[in-house]
Design a protein around this motif. Structure first.
Motif, PDB file in Angstrom:
ATOM      1  N   VAL A  14       0.835  -1.208   0.000  1.00 53.45           N
ATOM      2  CA  VAL A  14       0.000   0.000   0.000  1.00 53.45           C
ATOM      3  C   VAL A  14       0.869   1.257   0.000  1.00 53.45           C
ATOM      4  CG1 VAL A  14      -1.606   1.345   1.404  1.00 53.45           C
ATOM      5  CG2 VAL A  14      -2.026  -1.082   1.021  1.00 53.45           C
ATOM      6  N   ALA A  15       1.955   1.237   0.785  1.00 49.87           N
ATOM      7  CA  ALA A  15       2.856   2.391   0.817  1.00 49.87           C
ATOM      8  C   ALA A  15       3.484   2.630  -0.559  1.00 49.87           C
ATOM      9  CB  ALA A  15       3.942   2.180   1.866  1.00 49.87           C
ATOM     10  N   ALA A  16       3.902   1.560  -1.235  1.00 54.13           N
ATOM     11  CA  ALA A  16       4.479   1.702  -2.568  1.00 54.13           C
ATOM     12  C   ALA A  16       3.439   2.217  -3.559  1.00 54.13           C
ATOM     13  CB  ALA A  16       5.039   0.360  -3.042  1.00 54.13           C
ATOM     14  N   PHE A  17       2.201   1.762  -3.425  1.00 56.05           N
ATOM     15  CA  PHE A  17       1.125   2.222  -4.306  1.00 56.05           C
ATOM     16  C   PHE A  17       0.850   3.707  -4.095  1.00 56.05           C
ATOM     17  CE2 PHE A  17      -3.373   2.727  -5.449  1.00 56.05           C
ATOM     18  CZ  PHE A  17      -3.382   2.166  -6.715  1.00 56.05           C
ATOM     19  N   ASN A  18       0.806   4.143  -2.847  1.00 58.29           N
ATOM     20  CA  ASN A  18       0.564   5.557  -2.561  1.00 58.29           C
ATOM     21  C   ASN A  18       1.711   6.445  -3.046  1.00 58.29           C
ATOM     22  OD1 ASN A  18      -2.009   5.429  -1.319  1.00 58.29           O
ATOM     23  ND2 ASN A  18      -1.088   4.705   0.589  1.00 58.29           N
ATOM     24  N   ALA A  19       2.930   5.909  -3.035  1.00 61.55           N
ATOM     25  CA  ALA A  19       4.067   6.674  -3.543  1.00 61.55           C
ATOM     26  C   ALA A  19       3.895   6.973  -5.031  1.00 61.55           C
ATOM     27  CB  ALA A  19       5.370   5.914  -3.309  1.00 61.55           C
ATOM     28  N   LEU A  20       3.337   6.028  -5.775  1.00 57.32           N
ATOM     29  CA  LEU A  20       3.079   6.266  -7.196  1.00 57.32           C
ATOM     30  C   LEU A  20       2.012   7.343  -7.395  1.00 57.32           C
ATOM     31  CD1 LEU A  20       3.043   2.572  -8.473  1.00 57.32           C
ATOM     32  CD2 LEU A  20       4.784   4.298  -8.957  1.00 57.32           C
ATOM     33  N   LEU A  21       1.089   7.437  -6.459  1.00 54.30           N
ATOM     34  CA  LEU A  21       0.026   8.439  -6.559  1.00 54.30           C
ATOM     35  C   LEU A  21       0.472   9.798  -6.043  1.00 54.30           C
ATOM     36  CD1 LEU A  21      -3.072   6.365  -5.341  1.00 54.30           C
ATOM     37  CD2 LEU A  21      -2.160   6.591  -7.640  1.00 54.30           C
ATOM     38  N   GLY A  22       1.654   9.866  -5.434  1.00 55.28           N
ATOM     39  CA  GLY A  22       2.130  11.133  -4.900  1.00 55.28           C
ATOM     40  C   GLY A  22       1.357  11.602  -3.697  1.00 55.28           C
ATOM     41  N   ARG A  23       0.983  10.667  -2.821  1.00 56.89           N
ATOM     42  CA  ARG A  23       0.224  11.029  -1.624  1.00 56.89           C
ATOM     43  C   ARG A  23       0.821  10.307  -0.421  1.00 56.89           C
ATOM     44  NH1 ARG A  23      -5.662   8.010  -2.237  1.00 56.89           N
ATOM     45  NH2 ARG A  23      -4.921   5.857  -2.009  1.00 56.89           N
ATOM     46  N   PRO A  24       0.403  10.642   0.827  1.00 60.78           N
ATOM     47  CA  PRO A  24       0.990  10.015   2.014  1.00 60.78           C
ATOM     48  C   PRO A  24       0.909   8.494   1.979  1.00 60.78           C
ATOM     49  CG  PRO A  24      -0.334  11.919   2.640  1.00 60.78           C
ATOM     50  CD  PRO A  24      -0.552  11.721   1.173  1.00 60.78           C
ATOM     51  N   TYR A  25       1.956   7.858   2.499  1.00 64.16           N
ATOM     52  CA  TYR A  25       2.075   6.402   2.376  1.00 64.16           C
ATOM     53  C   TYR A  25       0.988   5.649   3.131  1.00 64.16           C
ATOM     54  CZ  TYR A  25       3.949   6.098   7.138  1.00 64.16           C
ATOM     55  OH  TYR A  25       4.103   6.153   8.501  1.00 64.16           O
ATOM     56  N   ALA A  26       0.422   6.277   4.161  1.00 67.15           N
ATOM     57  CA  ALA A  26      -0.588   5.589   4.964  1.00 67.15           C
ATOM     58  C   ALA A  26      -2.011   5.813   4.467  1.00 67.15           C
ATOM     59  CB  ALA A  26      -0.481   6.036   6.423  1.00 67.15           C
ATOM     60  N   SER A  27      -2.176   6.448   3.321  1.00 69.34           N
ATOM     61  CA  SER A  27      -3.521   6.697   2.795  1.00 69.34           C
ATOM     62  C   SER A  27      -4.225   5.381   2.499  1.00 69.34           C
ATOM     63  CB  SER A  27      -3.435   7.538   1.516  1.00 69.34           C
ATOM     64  OG  SER A  27      -2.818   8.779   1.772  1.00 69.34           O
ATOM     65  N   THR A  28      -5.537   5.386   2.708  1.00 73.97           N
ATOM     66  CA  THR A  28      -6.325   4.178   2.501  1.00 73.97           C
ATOM     67  C   THR A  28      -6.468   3.855   1.024  1.00 73.97           C
ATOM     68  OG1 THR A  28      -7.576   4.664   4.513  1.00 73.97           O
ATOM     69  CG2 THR A  28      -8.537   3.068   2.983  1.00 73.97           C
ATOM     70  N   VAL A  29      -6.327   2.582   0.691  1.00 74.26           N
ATOM     71  CA  VAL A  29      -6.494   2.104  -0.686  1.00 74.26           C
ATOM     72  C   VAL A  29      -7.643   1.108  -0.702  1.00 74.26           C
ATOM     73  CG1 VAL A  29      -5.435   0.899  -2.633  1.00 74.26           C
ATOM     74  CG2 VAL A  29      -4.057   2.436  -1.214  1.00 74.26           C
ATOM     75  N   SER A  30      -8.601   1.333  -1.585  1.00 72.87           N
ATOM     76  CA  SER A  30      -9.749   0.444  -1.698  1.00 72.87           C
ATOM     77  C   SER A  30      -9.429  -0.658  -2.704  1.00 72.87           C
ATOM     78  CB  SER A  30     -10.988   1.237  -2.156  1.00 72.87           C
ATOM     79  OG  SER A  30     -12.085   0.379  -2.366  1.00 72.87           O
ATOM     80  N   VAL A  31      -9.385  -1.895  -2.233  1.00 76.86           N
ATOM     81  CA  VAL A  31      -9.075  -3.050  -3.075  1.00 76.86           C
ATOM     82  C   VAL A  31     -10.302  -3.942  -3.153  1.00 76.86           C
ATOM     83  CG1 VAL A  31      -7.511  -4.995  -3.442  1.00 76.86           C
ATOM     84  CG2 VAL A  31      -6.673  -2.917  -2.344  1.00 76.86           C
ATOM     85  N   PRO A  32     -10.725  -4.345  -4.345  1.00 76.81           N
ATOM     86  CA  PRO A  32     -11.929  -5.181  -4.469  1.00 76.81           C
ATOM     87  C   PRO A  32     -11.683  -6.597  -3.953  1.00 76.81           C
ATOM     88  CG  PRO A  32     -10.867  -4.959  -6.594  1.00 76.81           C
ATOM     89  CD  PRO A  32     -10.135  -4.039  -5.652  1.00 76.81           C
ATOM     90  N   ASP A  33     -12.767  -7.285  -3.640  1.00 76.67           N
ATOM     91  CA  ASP A  33     -12.658  -8.659  -3.150  1.00 76.67           C
ATOM     92  C   ASP A  33     -12.402  -9.649  -4.278  1.00 76.67           C
ATOM     93  OD1 ASP A  33     -13.173  -7.778  -0.581  1.00 76.67           O
ATOM     94  OD2 ASP A  33     -15.341  -7.971  -0.815  1.00 76.67           O
ATOM     95  N   THR A  34     -12.812  -9.308  -5.494  1.00 72.85           N
ATOM     96  CA  THR A  34     -12.699 -10.220  -6.626  1.00 72.85           C
ATOM     97  C   THR A  34     -11.823  -9.599  -7.700  1.00 72.85           C
ATOM     98  OG1 THR A  34     -14.927 -11.041  -6.196  1.00 72.85           O
ATOM     99  CG2 THR A  34     -13.968 -11.562  -8.338  1.00 72.85           C
ATOM    100  N   LEU A  35     -10.923 -10.382  -8.240  1.00 72.58           N
ATOM    101  CA  LEU A  35     -10.046  -9.939  -9.326  1.00 72.58           C
ATOM    102  C   LEU A  35     -10.415 -10.692 -10.597  1.00 72.58           C
ATOM    103  CD1 LEU A  35      -7.598  -8.305 -10.324  1.00 72.58           C
ATOM    104  CD2 LEU A  35      -6.150 -10.232  -9.616  1.00 72.58           C
ATOM    105  N   LEU A  36     -10.814  -9.967 -11.616  1.00 71.08           N
ATOM    106  CA  LEU A  36     -11.200 -10.567 -12.884  1.00 71.08           C
ATOM    107  C   LEU A  36     -10.117 -10.362 -13.932  1.00 71.08           C
ATOM    108  CD1 LEU A  36     -14.960  -9.514 -13.112  1.00 71.08           C
ATOM    109  CD2 LEU A  36     -13.964 -11.554 -12.072  1.00 71.08           C
ATOM    110  N   GLN A  37     -10.159 -11.192 -14.964  1.00 68.78           N
ATOM    111  CA  GLN A  37      -9.210 -11.061 -16.057  1.00 68.78           C
ATOM    112  C   GLN A  37      -9.536  -9.843 -16.911  1.00 68.78           C
ATOM    113  OE1 GLN A  37      -9.376 -15.691 -17.025  1.00 68.78           O
ATOM    114  NE2 GLN A  37      -7.919 -14.647 -18.342  1.00 68.78           N
ATOM    115  N   LYS A  38      -8.477  -9.141 -17.344  1.00 62.41           N
ATOM    116  CA  LYS A  38      -8.672  -8.026 -18.251  1.00 62.41           C
ATOM    117  C   LYS A  38      -9.018  -8.552 -19.637  1.00 62.41           C
ATOM    118  CE  LYS A  38      -6.173  -4.409 -18.231  1.00 62.41           C
ATOM    119  NZ  LYS A  38      -5.054  -3.446 -18.332  1.00 62.41           N
ATOM    120  N   PRO A  39      -9.886  -7.873 -20.374  1.00 63.31           N
ATOM    121  CA  PRO A  39     -10.184  -8.313 -21.747  1.00 63.31           C
ATOM    122  C   PRO A  39      -8.961  -8.132 -22.637  1.00 63.31           C
ATOM    123  CG  PRO A  39     -11.222  -6.193 -21.289  1.00 63.31           C
ATOM    124  CD  PRO A  39     -10.663  -6.688 -19.984  1.00 63.31           C
TER     125      PRO A  39
END
Length: 496
Positions: free
Chosen positions: A268-293
């Protein structure tokens, strides 16, 4: 303006690709935030804007020269007393020099723009890759929690079998049961029972990035299960040892749960770094991961790579800029032409026999023409040769980048096909194992199979479930990388 177009484009593109599930909406929002706040993208866009500001000065004439001179003591002339002069001179480079200079800066600005595009696609790919990693870790957490609940249910069954009439522990008396129960409390209190982690021991997937460690832990867990199996066979099945073994497995899973949670926090910290925001910011992750078309069309896709990839376009632009620079250097070896006027200020002098009354005190205007003499030819020849060599270097860089992209193109397509096969395989194996596990649970309740067999099937079920999620992550990541090198649905070039 182009930056806003890029943001709108990416959001619309990702929203279109992910409009069917909630996860896609959230990733589109995160991409929009990254395009606005990511320092790398902002730096490259600022560099592009700066390069655009160099185009106009490169194609402009040099500033005119204005001169003024005066005499401390007037100079006597036949037309009066000269007290000073004004001069104005404008230099003109050789024909076509300014056009070549402007063309050079325009192509350099184009190269900066393509670098900005490459940074944007790279950040988008990194965001998607990290996003899928979060999905993978969250799936691991969900599987660990589910299996902890399952082990609790197995423990209740084992305890019921132990306490039931005819159970292995009944003949030993209440004192024996009390002694074992105290041991059970000590095991459940969190005492480390394995150095490897429960997830690694149950399928080798506790660590996302360390398969060797997972394999080692799986061997340790297998050895532990084997030793416990032999112990159970020596003392009989269905005893209190089954309860202890279940608690050992559960302790491993609880430890693995904490380790995986730490991995999720770091991701999550690495993901927030890409967004340019504080490392502890909440990230919403879905319960189900589907294949991309994804629809493969190798011929058309490779053609799109050649025509749309930002790095190839950047080297093309740099090659064209060096060609224009060489033309400018060649024309700089020709004379520059200066055109100007000189205005002489005169005042009247006393009339005498030698004065010319009709010109006395008359100001004079003198047209001027000036040429530069570029006689030092070595520096101009060196500049022309420098441009040719740099153009050759850019062309070779283009060829090298194209070769690397071609190799990546083939490898990515193979990864996509391989991941797709794995997804189908693990789904089939997971369904068969789940059916087998349900049957073995009934047989275990009826004392038809041992706990070792149940735990082994349970490990296989967990392993196949996690492998299927990892295959979907691998598939989606490969598709995202494919879209990065192909600049899929990139409409930025139409807004230039």
């Amino acid at each position: 303006m182009i930056y806003r177009y890029v943001c709108l484009l990416v959001v619309v593109l990702l929203t279109t690709n992910y409009s069917q599930i909630k996860a896609q909406d959230s990733i589109a929002v995160y991409v929009q935030q990254a395009l606005k706040n990511n320092p790398k993208i902002r730096a490259d866009f600022a560099a592009y804007e700066a390069s655009m500001q160099r185009v106009v000065p490169a194609g402009s004439l040099p500033d005119p020269e204005l001169g003024f001179s005066f005499y401390l003591k007037s100079m006597e002339q036949v037309n009066g007393k000269e007290i000073g002069t004004l001069s104005l001179m404008q230099m003109f480079p050789w024909f076509g020099t300014l056009k070549a200079a402007k063309s050079e800066m325009s192509w350099m600005a184009k190269a900066s723009y393509e670098k900005f595009r490459e940074s944007s696609f790279e950040v988008i790919y990194n965001i998607q890759s990290q996003w899928y990693k979060l999905n993978s870790i969250q799936a691991q957490l969900a599987n660990i929690r589910e299996n902890i609940k399952l082990l609790k249910s197995l423990e209740e069954i084992a305890l019921y079998k132990y306490k039931s009439p005819g159970g292995k522990g009944r003949a030993s008396g209440s004192s024996s049961y009390s002694s074992v129960s105290s041991t059970t409390v000590q095991v459940s209190s969190g005492t480390p029972l394995s150095t490897g982690g429960g997830m690694a021991g149950m399928g080798g997937t506790s660590s996302v990035s360390s398969p060797s460690s997972s394999a080692m832990t799986a061997n340790q867990s297998g050895s532990m299960a084997s030793s416990m199996s032999s112990s159970s066979m020596s003392s009989g099945s269905g005893g209190m040892s089954d309860v202890l073994r279940i608690q050992i497995e559960r302790a491993e899973l609880e430890n693995s749960l904490e380790t995986t949670q730490s991995q999720f926090t770091a991701a999550v910290a690495a993901f927030n770094a890409l967004l340019g925001r504080p490392y502890a910011s909440t990230v919403s992750v879905p319960d189900t991961l589907l294949q991309k078309p994804f629809i493969a069309n190798d011929a058309a896709a490779w053609e799109a790579v050649v025509t749309q990839n930002p790095m190839l376009a950047m080297w093309k632009a740099e090659s064209a800029s060096y060609e224009a620079k060489g033309e400018m250097a060649k024309k700089m070896g020709y004379p520059m032409i200066g055109i100007g006027l000189e205005y002489m200020i005169n005042v009247k002098k006393p009339e005498d026999m030698n004065s010319m009354n009709n010109m006395n005190g008359m100001d004079m205007i003198m047209p001027m023409v000036k040429f530069t003499l570029p006689i030092y030819r070595k520096k101009y020849k060196a500049q022309v040769k420098d441009s040719k060599l740099m153009k050759q270097s850019a062309e070779l860089q283009y060829q090298n980048t194209q070769n690397e992209l071609e190799a990546s193109f083939v490898a990515i397509n193979l990864r996509i096909a391989d991941a797709s096969r794995k997804i189908a395989l693990y789904e089939k194996q997971r369904q068969l194992t789940e059916t087998t596990f349900q049957l073995m649970l009934r047989e275990f309740a009826a004392s038809s199979v041992s706990l070792t067999d149940v735990l082994q099937v349970q490990r296989e079920l967990l392993n196949y479930s996690l492998k299927q999620v990892d295959s979907v992550v691998e598939y989606n990541t490969a598709v995202a990388e494919f879209e990065k090198i192909i600049a899929k649905d990139d409409l930025i070039t139409t807004n230039k």
